[in-house]
Design an enzyme around this catalytic site. Sequence first.
Site, mmCIF file in Angstrom:
data_model
loop_
_atom_site.group_PDB
_atom_site.id
_atom_site.type_symbol
_atom_site.label_atom_id
_atom_site.label_comp_id
_atom_site.label_asym_id
_atom_site.label_seq_id
_atom_site.Cartn_x
_atom_site.Cartn_y
_atom_site.Cartn_z
ATOM 1 N N HIS A 174 5.691 -3.169 2.980
ATOM 2 C CA HIS A 174 5.250 -2.261 4.043
ATOM 3 C C HIS A 174 6.385 -1.413 4.605
ATOM 4 O O HIS A 174 6.148 -0.409 5.280
ATOM 5 C CB HIS A 174 4.525 -3.036 5.162
ATOM 6 C CG HIS A 174 5.406 -3.822 6.075
ATOM 7 N ND1 HIS A 174 5.623 -5.176 5.934
ATOM 8 C CD2 HIS A 174 6.118 -3.456 7.168
ATOM 9 C CE1 HIS A 174 6.420 -5.603 6.897
ATOM 10 N NE2 HIS A 174 6.738 -4.586 7.650
ATOM 11 N N ASP A 215 3.706 -8.649 0.051
ATOM 12 C CA ASP A 215 4.573 -7.823 0.895
ATOM 13 C C ASP A 215 6.014 -7.835 0.404
ATOM 14 O O ASP A 215 6.952 -7.848 1.209
ATOM 15 C CB ASP A 215 4.498 -8.286 2.358
ATOM 16 C CG ASP A 215 4.948 -7.198 3.330
ATOM 17 O OD1 ASP A 215 4.945 -6.023 2.930
ATOM 18 O OD2 ASP A 215 5.320 -7.529 4.476
ATOM 19 N N SER A 227 11.922 -6.209 9.539
ATOM 20 C CA SER A 227 11.142 -6.397 8.315
ATOM 21 C C SER A 227 11.995 -6.219 7.075
ATOM 22 O O SER A 227 12.711 -5.223 6.938
ATOM 23 C CB SER A 227 9.987 -5.398 8.262
ATOM 24 O OG SER A 227 8.978 -5.742 9.160
#
Length: 466
Positions: A111, A141, A215
């Site tokens: 993402h 992911d 992230s």
Amino acid sequence: MKPVAAAIIAASVAFAPAVWAETIPESQASEIRLPDFTKLVEENGKGVVNISTVQKAKTLQGFPGLSREEAEIFRRFGFPFPFGPQQTPERRGTGSGFIVSSDGIILTNAHVVEGADELTVRLTDNREFKGKVLGSDKKTDIAVVKIEAKDLPVLKIGSSENLKVGEWVAAIGSPFGLENTVTAGIVSAKSRSLPSDRQYVPFIQTDVAVNPGNSGGPLFNMKGEVVGINSQIFSTSGGFMGLSFSIPIDLAIQIKDQLVKDGHVTRSRIGVGIQSVNQALAEAFGMKTPHGAAITQVEKDGPAAKAKLQEGDIIVSVNGQTIRSANELPIKIATFKPGTTVTLGILREGKEIKVPVTVEAVKDENASNAKPVAQEAQHGKLGIAVKNLSAEELKAQEIESGVLVTDVRDPALRAGIKVNDIILSANGRPVKNTKGLANIIKGAKKVALLVKRGSNRLFIAVDMAK
């Protein structure tokens, strides 16, 4: 960092009498130390990178989601839509990543790089490189980015399998763009399933402070080994609230190897529909404790069908590894290479057996939609009215046998049975007609019903003693 959708839940607080902590002897006090992360950061900080992304402004013709002909119809009827060219603004984002190969292979979250037209990777020495996405996998992911560089600092990869709950861990990343920020905490839980599309990820839950921008960054153990990739947070505000989730590094490396080699990920399956075994089902199946994955459907000509697995079987292990819930089964099966033969521990009629199953590659499956069926029936002690299905109705539902629920009362209503459910089996025995159902449940206090509801199948335990 991608927030997991959350609801605000009020919690009641109970007060207990105060308990005074015992005084720690001075001789022991000098031995009690909080963990020191300075060496970990000094040795590994250089292997963490900042990733900046740009989605360029685009001009879209017409109204999004409508063809030119459809838009023209709306325009003629005077709808106030902006029918000319639409300009989408430039979008910028930031995330983290870490180097796993000295020639420029970087791991991050899918993402973080999704939809990016430009990718800039910045190292801790302020050098910047254009990044290229070698491959990404939305279901886990994970994304792999390549930069043209040599002799880069590489992080040491550990084992998430050996990680223990309560163990100290640290995260390094770029929360809100603040590069090489270090936060620490402990492992709160392992193998967490989240309400997201990451169905193949048994997340590591920690209380490490993780925020947007973290992230893709690494989660370290105290040995300085990467044990996870920071991916999501559970939040009602969009910021850190003490619940953060990381992708286990063992899984991430498997995905990375496939993306680098093939550019895509291949997963395996056995062709079954499953659900977790709760307390009510465990009692109905005669199990001491609820665990495993109950098979609700066996795909025709699939690996499970070829291995003679049956609806009502409970998968309790894969190659000797315990399956605690249905969520764990697809995660474990997906990691095997298609064509591999695995040994499943199956609980059938109260006895555990070992069944070899050869897994196959995951393929797109078109679920069939069940059509509404006519109703008519007679009530029984389950609290349901059922009717037999004609040959045409059975064919339309793509089943060999079963009875249709036409009315529901307690205890079936309380258990969750609904009108238009089709009962396929009871306590593991196929239900061929209404009389057969009555014979199966005769004398029973609890019954596990395999129900077809639309295109899905599920087990529902009914306690007839209540």
